[in-house]
Design an enzyme around this catalytic site. Structure first.
Site, mmCIF file in Angstrom:
data_model
loop_
_atom_site.group_PDB
_atom_site.id
_atom_site.type_symbol
_atom_site.label_atom_id
_atom_site.label_comp_id
_atom_site.label_asym_id
_atom_site.label_seq_id
_atom_site.Cartn_x
_atom_site.Cartn_y
_atom_site.Cartn_z
ATOM 1 N N LEU A 150 50.569 33.377 43.274
ATOM 2 C CA LEU A 150 50.895 32.283 44.185
ATOM 3 C C LEU A 150 49.874 32.330 45.316
ATOM 4 C CD1 LEU A 150 54.806 32.542 44.575
ATOM 5 C CD2 LEU A 150 53.521 30.934 43.148
ATOM 6 N N ASP A 151 49.523 31.172 45.848
ATOM 7 C CA ASP A 151 48.635 31.149 47.002
ATOM 8 C C ASP A 151 49.254 31.945 48.142
ATOM 9 O OD1 ASP A 151 46.934 29.483 45.645
ATOM 10 O OD2 ASP A 151 47.569 27.649 46.666
ATOM 11 N N LYS A 152 48.415 32.457 49.019
ATOM 12 C CA LYS A 152 48.873 33.232 50.176
ATOM 13 C C LYS A 152 49.994 32.514 50.932
ATOM 14 C CE LYS A 152 47.102 34.661 54.736
ATOM 15 N NZ LYS A 152 47.504 33.477 55.545
ATOM 16 N N ASP A 153 49.827 31.213 51.173
ATOM 17 C CA ASP A 153 50.784 30.483 52.002
ATOM 18 C C ASP A 153 51.847 29.744 51.205
ATOM 19 O OD1 ASP A 153 49.730 31.282 54.461
ATOM 20 O OD2 ASP A 153 48.165 29.758 54.375
ATOM 21 N N THR A 154 51.955 30.053 49.919
ATOM 22 C CA THR A 154 53.041 29.511 49.104
ATOM 23 C C THR A 154 54.099 30.592 48.934
ATOM 24 O OG1 THR A 154 51.564 28.017 47.894
ATOM 25 C CG2 THR A 154 53.660 28.552 46.857
#
Length: 338
Positions: A150-154
């Site tokens: 998952l993306d860092k900010d997801t």
């Protein structure tokens, strides 16, 4: 003839070379690579671009610049990164754990594995502390047990493999994208705008942007990527919507790029939603405050389903919206048309 300054020169990690008369006019990157065999020419070029090479008071950023006889060139080479991530006591929200796998509800802001700019403090560091050595090695030294990202900010659900057989079985399901098995990956996303249709499909290949290599773009020569979306809730007064996005593939930034291509970029997405930034100023005070405090794209991996790699049992997990997205939803629902 050039001369390397022996040990005791400037400081640990700092290398120094003095150019001789015969070195005058040679390219700096080639000159340094020949005198500092532990650093490749490509590595030296990267260090120059980072401002780590100097001569006197000058910082040398152009690898093609020419050497001056008698000048001392200093290279501030950072210490090598550890060969393997280190265990770190970082709290994890564990949804399920057994001898074969662990399901995590990842918070926003947590990087999945070590990479440039994030040498530690990642999910992998936390998993090493939590699981010890019982993580699959299929993903390599830097990504033990990591089946998908998952993306860092997801925020949201992830599954991690504890041994190689589990890793291979889970990876096969993710590669199949649920075509012949029970794999499900569903996200909740708050987007700008009110889609004309209740649901749809984006079938658009993705690849690195030619203009900005840090961004993903729709490209005819990109990798196959399909996103199924459906509107769950419309916030008419705020010109925003809550949508469900189900992945048929799992490409980097897939949902963010695909929804932006429809004219409905994710709220809070500074990379792919910059063109809609002025819409935030039209929100009421409560919604604007909730969006500003979000400080990330409004995306949450809410549903994850797969077959257990050992038992074959179909597992399905759901994660409620985290606090920041729940606050945004409440603020958007509180506003009514005048």
């Amino acid at each position: 003839m050039s001369q390397s300054v022996p040990e005791g020169s400037p400081a640990p990690g700092v290398l120094s070379v003095v150019a001789g008369p015969d070195d005058a006019g040679e390219r700096i990157d080639r000159f340094l690579a020949a005198r500092l065999p532990d650093l490749s020419r490509a590595r030296l070029q990267a260090l120059m671009r980072q401002g780590a090479v100097s001569a006197g008071a000058r910082t040398l950023e152009d690898p093609s610049a020419r050497v001056n006889a008698g000048e001392t060139y200093v290279v501030a080479a950072p210490p090598p990164a550890p060969a393997a991530p280190q265990a770190q006591a970082i709290a994890l929200d564990v949804v399920l754990e057994d001898d074969h796998l662990i399901v995590i509800d990842k918070p926003a802001g947590l990087v999945v594995h070590p990479a440039a700019g994030h040498a530690d403090g990642t999910l992998v560091n936390a998993l090493l502390a939590h699981c010890g050595t019982s993580l699959s090695g299929v993903g390599g030294v830097a990504r033990p047990g990591i089946v998908h990202r998952l993306d860092k900010d997801t925020s949201g659900l992830m599954v991690v493999a504890k041994h190689d057989l589990a890793h291979r079985a889970l990876s096969a399901q993710f590669a199949d994208h649920g075509r012949t098995g029970p794999l499900v990956r569903s996200y909740r996303a708050f987007v700008w705008g009110l889609p004309r249709h209740p649901r749809g499909v984006v079938d658009a290949p993705l690849g690195r942007s030619e203009r900005n290599r840090e961004k993903i773009a729709i490209r005819s020569d990109g990798r196959f990527a399909v996103t199924h979306w459906e509107t769950l809730e419309r916030f008419e007064a705020s010109d925003a919507s809550l949508v469900e996005c189900r992945l048929e593939t799992g490409r980097t930034h897939q949902i963010r790029v695909h929804m932006a291509s429809l004219g409905h970029p994710l709220m809070g997405d500074a990379v792919y939603g910059a063109s809609h930034r002025t819409k935030a100023s039209k929100l009421d005070d409560g919604a604007r405050a909730a969006l500003e405090s979000l400080d990330r794209q409004a995306l949450h991996a809410a549903v994850l389903g797969f077959a257990h790699p050992a038992t074959g049992e179909t597992l399905l997990f759901e994660s409620a919206l985290p606090g920041d997205l729940a606050a945004l939803a409440a603020a958007l629902r509180a506003r009514r048309d005048p």
